[in-house]
Enzyme design. Structure first.
Site, PDB file in Angstrom:
ATOM      1  N   ARG A 238       0.859  -1.175   0.000  1.00  0.00           N
ATOM      2  CA  ARG A 238       0.000   0.000   0.000  1.00  0.00           C
ATOM      3  C   ARG A 238       0.901   1.232   0.000  1.00  0.00           C
ATOM      4  O   ARG A 238       1.993   1.221   0.583  1.00  0.00           O
ATOM      5  CB  ARG A 238      -0.913   0.033   1.237  1.00  0.00           C
ATOM      6  CG  ARG A 238      -2.051  -0.989   1.195  1.00  0.00           C
ATOM      7  CD  ARG A 238      -3.064  -0.629   0.118  1.00  0.00           C
ATOM      8  NE  ARG A 238      -4.242  -1.499   0.126  1.00  0.00           N
ATOM      9  CZ  ARG A 238      -4.360  -2.604  -0.597  1.00  0.00           C
ATOM     10  NH1 ARG A 238      -3.354  -2.976  -1.383  1.00  0.00           N
ATOM     11  NH2 ARG A 238      -5.468  -3.325  -0.554  1.00  0.00           N
ATOM     12  N   GLU A 266      -2.739   8.491  -3.685  1.00  0.00           N
ATOM     13  CA  GLU A 266      -3.176   7.616  -4.768  1.00  0.00           C
ATOM     14  C   GLU A 266      -4.641   7.897  -5.077  1.00  0.00           C
ATOM     15  O   GLU A 266      -5.457   7.927  -4.139  1.00  0.00           O
ATOM     16  CB  GLU A 266      -2.998   6.153  -4.359  1.00  0.00           C
ATOM     17  CG  GLU A 266      -3.256   5.170  -5.473  1.00  0.00           C
ATOM     18  CD  GLU A 266      -2.980   3.724  -5.094  1.00  0.00           C
ATOM     19  OE1 GLU A 266      -3.924   2.911  -5.198  1.00  0.00           O
ATOM     20  OE2 GLU A 266      -1.843   3.422  -4.665  1.00  0.00           O
ATOM     21  N   HIS A 285      -1.409   0.830  -9.596  1.00  0.00           N
ATOM     22  CA  HIS A 285      -2.084  -0.106  -8.684  1.00  0.00           C
ATOM     23  C   HIS A 285      -2.804  -1.209  -9.464  1.00  0.00           C
ATOM     24  O   HIS A 285      -4.020  -1.385  -9.386  1.00  0.00           O
ATOM     25  CB  HIS A 285      -3.070   0.630  -7.766  1.00  0.00           C
ATOM     26  CG  HIS A 285      -3.380  -0.136  -6.504  1.00  0.00           C
ATOM     27  ND1 HIS A 285      -3.788   0.466  -5.344  1.00  0.00           N
ATOM     28  CD2 HIS A 285      -3.336  -1.469  -6.235  1.00  0.00           C
ATOM     29  CE1 HIS A 285      -3.990  -0.446  -4.401  1.00  0.00           C
ATOM     30  NE2 HIS A 285      -3.718  -1.638  -4.923  1.00  0.00           N
TER      31      HIS A 285
END
Length: 332
Positions: A238, A266, A285
């Site tokens: 993450r 993000e 991602h």
């Protein structure tokens, strides 16, 4: 015979699925299945939902808004390994309702991307792509993965799958870090407390740890300073595991390189300095979304719903909605 779990005992109610039910073979009978993938209209009354499969890669606020109306829900199942986006909704769930993650679902796809990022960054693939676009032939001597020492931070199912894919590449050493120490057939898994001692020995550090209070900002200035000159940081965990400002400082100095599938913030905004930092490769991602996702998601849901319909405990429970003081006071 298994003892029925009162929180997953069968009964009337709806199961909300982000995949059309007709596309999932083998769903257990006795439940009503509806399809919702975070569209503007609900397919049924949310108050009838007893098993909620959270739409994949959809805005958290949309998914939580539906959850807030599910007064009878007993299981909330994500299709992600991380559940931090659902934790704010835990207090909206009925007491005893279970939040389950998708442990195992993304192992193959995420591990594959971790290896892809590692090899691409080491062998200079981004630079060669830019040279191709310019029509320029620019051969260059680059490091190989062979003979390198790799440190995997977060040795759960994804971390183990990453090592599966590293094995044929003749790494000099693979080191493993998890929350607690244990032994595996491949060697020891070191506790997080030994991380600082192992970092200086790693040529490649791969982050595959969940985002928790302990790991938030784990990769900060001190962590990065202990990495050897020229080392590569790969993040498929993450974004918030890494302190972006501290990483930028190391990248801009040229001392470290990075390959990032996740960032903080993000999505990474246009114009953010991380986009143009030297020695960084960024993917948006995409560790989970691949052709490997759908068959594994269907298999996970079939298994979980079979347990639920049989009144048996579901798997991968990461949190349970707490009882209120009023509930505790009235409990026999």
């Amino acid at each position: 015979m298994a003892t029925a779990d009162p929180q997953t005992a069968p009964g009337t109610g709806d199961v909300w699925l982000p995949i059309p039910p007709g596309e999932i073979d083998g769903l257990p009978a006795g439940l009503r299945y509806v399809h919702w993938d975070a569209g503007p209209d609900y397919p049924a009354d949310p108050a009838r939902c007893v098993f909620y499969v959270v739409p994949y890669m959809k805005p958290a606020d949309v998914c939580l808004r539906a959850l807030a109306r599910m007064s009878r829900v007993r299981v909330v199942q994500t299709l992600t390994a991380g559940t931090e986006h659902l934790l704010p909704g835990l207090d909206r769930m009925p007491p005893g309702a279970r939040l389950c993650n998708a442990r195992g679902l993304h192992d193959a796809s995420t591990a594959e991307l971790a290896l892809t990022l590692t090899l691409a960054a080491l062998r200079g693939v981004p630079e060669f792509v830019r040279a191709q676009e310019a029509g320029a032939w620019r051969p260059e001597f680059r490091p190989a993965l062979a003979d390198k020492s790799v440190l995997i931070v977060g040795y759960g199912s994804i971390g183990s799958a990453i090592e599966d894919r590293l094995t044929p590449f003749e790494c000099a050493r693979v080191m493993r870090i998890a929350r607690t120490a244990r032994d595996t057939v491949r060697g020891p898994v070191h506790p997080l407390s030994e991380l600082t001692a192992l970092l200086p020995a790693a040529d490649v550090v791969i982050l595959a740890t969940p985002l928790t209070e302990t790991t938030h900002g784990l990769v900060g200035r001190d962590f990065l300073a202990r990495m050897k000159d020229g080392a590569l940081l790969v993040n498929v965990a993450r974004g918030a595991v890494v302190d972006t400002g501290a990483l930028l400082a190391e990248l801009e100095s040229g001392r470290l390189r990075a390959a990032l599938d996740v960032t903080d913030p993000e999505p990474l905004p246009a114009g953010h300095p991380l986009w143009h930092a030297p020695g960084v490769l960024i993917t948006p991602h995409v560790g989970g979304p691949s052709s490997a996702f759908l068959p594994r998601a269907k298999r996970l849901l079939r298994g979980q719903l079979a347990l639920f319909a049989a009144g048996e405990p579901v798997r991968n429970v990461v949190a349970t909605a707490p009882e209120s003081e009023a509930d505790r006071a009235t409990r026999p």
